[in-house]
Each structure stands twice: as structure tokens, then as C-alpha cells.
Write a protein that holds these residues in place. Sequence first.
Motif, PDB file in Angstrom:
ATOM      1  N   ILE A 180       0.837  -1.200   0.000  1.00 20.83           N
ATOM      2  CA  ILE A 180       0.000   0.000   0.000  1.00 20.83           C
ATOM      3  C   ILE A 180       0.873   1.253   0.000  1.00 20.83           C
ATOM      4  CG2 ILE A 180      -1.610   1.366   1.396  1.00 20.83           C
ATOM      5  CD1 ILE A 180      -2.883  -1.303   2.287  1.00 20.83           C
ATOM      6  N   ILE A 181       1.899   1.262   0.825  1.00 16.97           N
ATOM      7  CA  ILE A 181       2.783   2.428   0.918  1.00 16.97           C
ATOM      8  C   ILE A 181       3.527   2.648  -0.401  1.00 16.97           C
ATOM      9  CG2 ILE A 181       4.883   3.296   2.028  1.00 16.97           C
ATOM     10  CD1 ILE A 181       3.795   2.010   4.650  1.00 16.97           C
ATOM     11  N   THR A 182       3.979   1.561  -1.002  1.00 14.15           N
ATOM     12  CA  THR A 182       4.671   1.672  -2.291  1.00 14.15           C
ATOM     13  C   THR A 182       3.752   2.274  -3.352  1.00 14.15           C
ATOM     14  OG1 THR A 182       6.091  -0.223  -1.783  1.00 14.15           O
ATOM     15  CG2 THR A 182       5.871   0.389  -4.096  1.00 14.15           C
ATOM     16  N   VAL A 183       2.519   1.810  -3.402  1.00 17.18           N
ATOM     17  CA  VAL A 183       1.551   2.325  -4.374  1.00 17.18           C
ATOM     18  C   VAL A 183       1.263   3.802  -4.119  1.00 17.18           C
ATOM     19  CG1 VAL A 183      -0.851   2.168  -5.154  1.00 17.18           C
ATOM     20  CG2 VAL A 183       0.508   0.076  -4.830  1.00 17.18           C
ATOM     21  N   LYS A 184       1.169   4.181  -2.859  1.00 17.45           N
ATOM     22  CA  LYS A 184       0.916   5.591  -2.543  1.00 17.45           C
ATOM     23  C   LYS A 184       2.048   6.484  -3.056  1.00 17.45           C
ATOM     24  CE  LYS A 184      -2.967   4.919  -1.082  1.00 17.45           C
ATOM     25  NZ  LYS A 184      -4.028   5.360  -1.992  1.00 17.45           N
ATOM     26  N   GLY A 185       3.275   5.977  -2.949  1.00 20.00           N
ATOM     27  CA  GLY A 185       4.396   6.713  -3.494  1.00 20.00           C
ATOM     28  C   GLY A 185       4.289   6.867  -5.004  1.00 20.00           C
ATOM     29  N   GLN A 186       3.848   5.815  -5.653  1.00 17.35           N
ATOM     30  CA  GLN A 186       3.660   5.861  -7.109  1.00 17.35           C
ATOM     31  C   GLN A 186       2.545   6.833  -7.497  1.00 17.35           C
ATOM     32  OE1 GLN A 186       2.919   1.724  -7.839  1.00 17.35           O
ATOM     33  NE2 GLN A 186       5.093   1.155  -7.827  1.00 17.35           N
ATOM     34  N   GLU A 187       1.580   7.019  -6.598  1.00 19.19           N
ATOM     35  CA  GLU A 187       0.458   7.919  -6.876  1.00 19.19           C
ATOM     36  C   GLU A 187       0.773   9.377  -6.540  1.00 19.19           C
ATOM     37  OE1 GLU A 187      -2.671   6.191  -4.580  1.00 19.19           O
ATOM     38  OE2 GLU A 187      -3.151   4.666  -6.092  1.00 19.19           O
ATOM     39  N   GLY A 188       1.960   9.617  -6.014  1.00 18.81           N
ATOM     40  CA  GLY A 188       2.377  10.988  -5.777  1.00 18.81           C
ATOM     41  C   GLY A 188       2.602  11.382  -4.331  1.00 18.81           C
ATOM     42  N   ALA A 189       2.333  10.506  -3.393  1.00 15.41           N
ATOM     43  CA  ALA A 189       2.569  10.836  -1.985  1.00 15.41           C
ATOM     44  C   ALA A 189       4.065  10.949  -1.730  1.00 15.41           C
ATOM     45  CB  ALA A 189       1.963   9.775  -1.075  1.00 15.41           C
ATOM     46  N   ARG A 190       4.450  11.925  -0.933  1.00 16.07           N
ATOM     47  CA  ARG A 190       5.848  12.087  -0.547  1.00 16.07           C
ATOM     48  C   ARG A 190       6.067  11.758   0.928  1.00 16.07           C
ATOM     49  NH1 ARG A 190       6.105  11.235  -4.800  1.00 16.07           N
ATOM     50  NH2 ARG A 190       6.647  12.495  -6.608  1.00 16.07           N
ATOM     51  N   ALA A 191       4.994  11.369   1.595  1.00 16.33           N
ATOM     52  CA  ALA A 191       5.072  10.944   2.994  1.00 16.33           C
ATOM     53  C   ALA A 191       3.815  10.142   3.316  1.00 16.33           C
ATOM     54  CB  ALA A 191       5.198  12.138   3.934  1.00 16.33           C
ATOM     55  N   ILE A 192       3.896   9.362   4.382  1.00 14.81           N
ATOM     56  CA  ILE A 192       2.775   8.554   4.847  1.00 14.81           C
ATOM     57  C   ILE A 192       2.467   8.924   6.288  1.00 14.81           C
ATOM     58  CG2 ILE A 192       1.962   6.223   5.386  1.00 14.81           C
ATOM     59  CD1 ILE A 192       2.161   6.684   2.407  1.00 14.81           C
ATOM     60  N   VAL A 193       1.191   9.152   6.570  1.00 14.53           N
ATOM     61  CA  VAL A 193       0.748   9.371   7.951  1.00 14.53           C
ATOM     62  C   VAL A 193       0.069   8.103   8.447  1.00 14.53           C
ATOM     63  CG1 VAL A 193      -0.732  10.721   9.485  1.00 14.53           C
ATOM     64  CG2 VAL A 193       0.427  11.835   7.556  1.00 14.53           C
ATOM     65  N   LEU A 194       0.625   7.494   9.490  1.00 23.32           N
ATOM     66  CA  LEU A 194      -0.014   6.340  10.117  1.00 23.32           C
ATOM     67  C   LEU A 194      -1.010   6.868  11.140  1.00 23.32           C
ATOM     68  CD1 LEU A 194       2.910   3.803  10.743  1.00 23.32           C
ATOM     69  CD2 LEU A 194       1.429   4.055   8.736  1.00 23.32           C
ATOM     70  N   ALA A 195      -2.298   6.789  10.794  1.00 20.56           N
ATOM     71  CA  ALA A 195      -3.353   7.363  11.622  1.00 20.56           C
ATOM     72  C   ALA A 195      -4.205   6.283  12.269  1.00 20.56           C
ATOM     73  CB  ALA A 195      -4.210   8.316  10.805  1.00 20.56           C
ATOM     74  N   ALA A 196      -3.558   5.178  12.618  1.00 17.96           N
ATOM     75  CA  ALA A 196      -4.152   4.163  13.495  1.00 17.96           C
ATOM     76  C   ALA A 196      -3.056   3.789  14.471  1.00 17.96           C
ATOM     77  CB  ALA A 196      -4.630   2.940  12.717  1.00 17.96           C
ATOM     78  N   THR A 197      -3.347   3.808  15.743  1.00 22.30           N
ATOM     79  CA  THR A 197      -2.297   3.699  16.751  1.00 22.30           C
ATOM     80  C   THR A 197      -1.566   2.360  16.731  1.00 22.30           C
ATOM     81  OG1 THR A 197      -4.066   3.187  18.335  1.00 22.30           O
ATOM     82  CG2 THR A 197      -3.189   5.414  18.365  1.00 22.30           C
ATOM     83  N   GLU A 198      -2.157   1.339  16.114  1.00 19.18           N
ATOM     84  CA  GLU A 198      -1.509   0.022  16.090  1.00 19.18           C
ATOM     85  C   GLU A 198      -0.712  -0.253  14.814  1.00 19.18           C
ATOM     86  OE1 GLU A 198      -5.158   0.000  18.612  1.00 19.18           O
ATOM     87  OE2 GLU A 198      -4.839   0.363  16.467  1.00 19.18           O
ATOM     88  N   LEU A 199      -0.802   0.613  13.812  1.00 20.42           N
ATOM     89  CA  LEU A 199      -0.155   0.316  12.529  1.00 20.42           C
ATOM     90  C   LEU A 199       1.362   0.223  12.621  1.00 20.42           C
ATOM     91  CD1 LEU A 199      -2.185   2.288   9.813  1.00 20.42           C
ATOM     92  CD2 LEU A 199      -1.942  -0.195  10.056  1.00 20.42           C
ATOM     93  N   GLU A 200       1.950   0.846  13.635  1.00 13.76           N
ATOM     94  CA  GLU A 200       3.395   0.752  13.766  1.00 13.76           C
ATOM     95  C   GLU A 200       3.859  -0.680  14.020  1.00 13.76           C
ATOM     96  OE1 GLU A 200       5.205   0.310  16.856  1.00 13.76           O
ATOM     97  OE2 GLU A 200       3.389  -0.103  18.022  1.00 13.76           O
ATOM     98  N   LEU A 201       2.925  -1.563  14.376  1.00 16.44           N
ATOM     99  CA  LEU A 201       3.268  -2.969  14.580  1.00 16.44           C
ATOM    100  C   LEU A 201       3.630  -3.663  13.275  1.00 16.44           C
ATOM    101  CD1 LEU A 201       0.431  -3.990  17.078  1.00 16.44           C
ATOM    102  CD2 LEU A 201       2.840  -3.608  17.640  1.00 16.44           C
ATOM    103  N   VAL A 202       3.120  -3.152  12.149  1.00 14.87           N
ATOM    104  CA  VAL A 202       3.350  -3.826  10.864  1.00 14.87           C
ATOM    105  C   VAL A 202       3.990  -2.905   9.825  1.00 14.87           C
ATOM    106  CG1 VAL A 202       1.593  -5.610  11.123  1.00 14.87           C
ATOM    107  CG2 VAL A 202       0.929  -3.369  10.221  1.00 14.87           C
TER     108      VAL A 202
END
Length: 231
Positions: A180-202
Motif C-alpha cells: 500500500i505504501i509503495t503504491v501511494k508513493g507511485q500515486e504521488g505521496a511524498r510521505a505517509i501518515v499512520l493514523a491508526a495507533t496500532e499500525l506501527e506494529l506492521v
Amino acid sequence: MRKLGLIGGMSWISTRTYYEQINRIIQTRRNPHASAPMLIENLDFTDLCGLSSSEDWDRAARILTAAALRLEVAGATALLIGANSMHKVYDRVAAAVNIPILHIADCVGERMARDGARNAALLGTSNVMTESFYRERLVAHGVDLLPPDLKVLETLDRIIYNQLTCGKVTRDAERTLKTIITVKGQEGARAIVLAATELELVVDVDANVLPIYDGTRIHAEKGAAWILGED
């Protein structure tokens, strides 16, 4: 040091992360034996999971407001709400107490503005990704967000609610988030915001194809700064 209150249990996994990260910061900045003066109101996530109707959110607001009032009476000088999605009722909870509640999206937005991060993709539960209560806070700090990707909403909800909040971490979830993060970069994102407190686990926050702004970590750092009077 000032006493900090944490409304947690949403899930207990994220509460553990907050507690550990805040205490590690205090230990590093004070001395090896220091620990954070904290009050924790750990709520039962059963009552706050899968909310959808306005009645559900009214009930959530009442539960969190009661918790905030108890923490204020017990001596907390500021509060954190340890869940991104529960910031939907932030305004109602904040209006009920006389101490500040540090908003997670403002903490993230301030950090991104400081770093000059202007274009990002937001990853979290479906209500965080699609509703305005979180997105507008980031936009107010000058962050341009990609539109929510409806194709990944169900996937992220499944990973977050069915796995991560239950303490289950899988290689499949790690691979899915990396894709998902790789695709977001391809779509133009230059950063990712993890907006679920548990996502840092994965998600490897420190080694990824894009800069990762982990809301949990940033929120915890802001809480530790409050304790130390560095705000």
C-alpha cells in the motif's frame, strides 16, 4: 514533572505503546531511573469498537468525557486520547474539562510542517481516512492529502480491527502495508501518515520507501514533552 493523563484501552495494544514510549523518553531525558508521572484510564474497547450510528458516537463521547473528568479530578494536568478514531468526539470531550487535550492530528501536523512535508497519504481506519475530523486538522497545518483510497479501506479495517487490536501481527499484514505504501508513493505521496495507533506494529517506521509519520510515536513524544514542561 507534570502529571499526564491517558485515555486508553482503544486498544490496550496502543496503550502499551504509549506507556512504553513516553517512559523511554522520560528515562532518556531525565535519568536512567526516571519514569513518567501518568494516570491511565483504560477503557473497555468492547464498548467502543465498530461504531457507526450517531447514537454510537454519542455514547462514545459520554464514555470518553467521563474518563477525562475522572483523570482531571485525579490530578492530570493534560490529557491524551490514545486512539485516532476517537478524536471524532475530541471537541465534546475537550469542552467538558479545564485542562488541555493534546490532539493527535495537530501533533502530527506540527511535525510535518516543521519538516516541510506537504504531500502525504493518510492510512488508518475508514472513519479516519474518509471523514473530516482528522483530515482537516492536517490540512490546516499546510499538508496536502491524497484522496482516501476506497480500495484499501476494507483491507485496513480488517487488519486493524481483526488483527492488530487483538495483538495479532502477521507477515501478510506487513507485506500488505508495504505494498500500500509503495503504491501511494507511485500515486504521488511524498510521505505517509499512520493514523491508526496500532499500525506501527506492521510498518517499519524508520526504514521505508517514504518518510513515515507515526501518529502514535509523535503523540507520545508530545505527551512526554508536556510532562517535562517542554511544550
